[in-house]
Design an enzyme around this catalytic site. Structure first.
Site, mmCIF file in Angstrom:
data_model
loop_
_atom_site.group_PDB
_atom_site.id
_atom_site.type_symbol
_atom_site.label_atom_id
_atom_site.label_comp_id
_atom_site.label_asym_id
_atom_site.label_seq_id
_atom_site.Cartn_x
_atom_site.Cartn_y
_atom_site.Cartn_z
ATOM 1 N N CYS A 34 0.723 -1.052 0.139
ATOM 2 C CA CYS A 34 -0.110 -0.088 -0.050
ATOM 3 C C CYS A 34 0.892 1.254 0.049
ATOM 4 C CB CYS A 34 -0.770 -0.112 1.189
ATOM 5 S SG CYS A 34 -1.864 1.529 1.316
ATOM 6 N N CYS A 36 -0.110 4.159 2.296
ATOM 7 C CA CYS A 36 0.245 3.660 3.978
ATOM 8 C C CYS A 36 1.795 4.295 4.181
ATOM 9 C CB CYS A 36 0.219 2.039 4.070
ATOM 10 S SG CYS A 36 -1.215 1.471 3.720
#
Length: 311
Positions: free
Chosen positions: A63, A66
Site C-alpha cells: 500500500c 500507507c
C-alpha cells in the site's frame, strides 16, 4: 491525557490520565508505538485503551498511501508524548484481526477509547488534516512542530518562495488526490511572478476543483496583477487625488499583496464617491474577498464594515 467527547466536552477515559501526560516531553518510540500481533492485541488495544486512547493503524506492505501516512503518525505519536499509543496492524500478517475489525481497505485508522471504536478515517490524510482530526479529541502538545503546510506558509511570508514551492511540489507528489496543494502551488507561483505557470497549474485541475472558491481566489489575484497599472504608471499619477487615481493606487496595492491597504482605500472611495466606475469600489471589494477566501481575517473584518456602510 483524556480523550474528550466533542459533543459534551467530557473526558471519555475517566479521571485518571495517562502517565505520559507531559505533552512535548521526550519519549522513546517503543513507548508509544507498538506493532500489533495475535498475542498482544488484547493487551495493547483493548486493555490499553482503558488507560489511554489507542490509534490503531492498519497497513500493508503493498500500500503506497500507507507509506505516506506511516511517518506522519509516528511523528505525532512521539510529539504527543504518550497522550495516545500508536498500534500498527499489518493486515497481511494478521488478516484474522483485520477481518474482525472490519478493515476493508488500507490505510485505515481507528481511534479506540475504553475498548470502543470512537472515530476513524480511511486513506492517507496529509499531516495537517491528521492534526486537525486528532485536535477534536486531544489537546495538542504545547510545542508542536510545524506541519509541511505551515512551513510553506512561513516560507512565503518571509519571501522564500523557492522553499514554499518545493514543499508544495513534494506534497503534490505524496498526495496527488488533494488538489488544494496544486492550488497552493499556483498561489506561490503567482507570488513569484510566474503567472503563466500558475495558470497552467490551475487549468490542469479537474473541473470541480478548477471552479472552486480557492482556485477562483488565485485567479482573482492573477487578474488584479494584469489589470493594475505598473508602478511607473502609478508614480506618474503624481499628486492626483481624484477617484480614478485613488482607485488605481488601490488596485496596485492589491496586486502587490497589500490587501489591507487596498481594501481600506476601496472603502474610502465608496464613502466619498459611491458612483465611481459604476460602483467599481464595491465590486472590487467583493473580488478581493473572493481572492482571500471567506474565512480570512481581512475578509471577515472588511465584509462587516462594508455591510455597516451599506445598511
Amino acid at each position: 491525557m483524556a480523550i474528550v467527547d466533542p459533543r459534551t466536552g467530557q473526558p471519555l477515559t475517566g479521571p485518571e490520565e495517562s502517565s505520559h501526560n507531559g505533552a512535548g516531553s521526550s519519549v522513546a518510540p517503543e513507548d508509544v508505538i507498538v506493532d500489533v500481533t495475535l498475542e498482544n492485541f488484547q493487551q495493547v488495544v483493548l486493555e490499553g485503551s482503558m488507560q489511554h486512547p489507542v490509534l490503531l493503524q492498519s497497513w500493508a506492505s503493498w500500500c503506497e498511501p500507507c507509506k505516506n501516512l506511516k511517518p506522519v503518525l509516528e511523528k505525532l505519536a512521539q510529539e504527543y508524548a504518550g497522550a495516545f499509543v500508536l498500534a500498527r496492524l499489518d493486515i497481511e500478517a494478521f488478516p484474522q484481526i483485520a477481518s474482525q475489525l472490519g478493515v476493508r481497505s488500507v490505510p485505515d485508522v481507528k481511534l479506540i477509547s475504553q475498548g470502543q471504536l470512537y472515530d476513524q478515517f480511511q486513506g492517507a490524510l496529509p499531516e495537517k488534516q491528521v492534526r486537525e482530526w486528532l485536535g477534536k479529541y486531544l489537546e495538542a502538545p504545547a510545542e508542536a512542530s510545524q506541519s509541511p503546510e505551515e512551513m510553506a506558509e512561513a516560507a512565503l511570508a518571509s519571501g522564500d518562495n523557492e522553499t514554499a514551492q518545493a514543499i508544495y511540489r513534494e506534497l503534490i507528489q505524496q498526495y496527488p488526490e488533494y488538489y488544494d496543494y496544486q492550488i497552493d502551488l499556483a498561489g506561490a507561483l503567482v507570488a513569484a511572478g510566474q503567472v503563466d505557470d500558475a495558470k497552467r497549474t490551475l487549468d490542469a485541475l479537474p473541473p470541480e476543483h478548477r471552479d472552486a472558491a480557492k482556485a477562483r481566489g488565485v485567479r482573482a489575484r492573477i487578474e488584479f496583477g494584469e489589470e493594475a497599472l505598473s508602478q511607473a504608471e502609478i508614480d506618474a499619477l503624481g499628486e492626483r487625488d481624484d477617484s480614478e487615481a485613488r482607485y488605481q493606487r488601490a488596485m496596485r496595492r492589491i496586486a502587490d499583496g497589500d490587501y489591507e491597504g487596498g481594501l481600506e482605500a476601496l472603502l474610502a472611495i465608496m464613502k466619498s464617491d459611491r458612483a465611481y466606475g459604476e460602483d467599481a469600489a464595491r465590486k472590487t471589494l467583493l473580488r478581493v474577498f473572493d481572492a482571500l477566501g471567506a474565512n480570512h481575517p481581512l475578509t471577515v473584518a472588511y465584509r462587516r464594515r462594508l455591510f455597516a456602510m451599506l445598511y
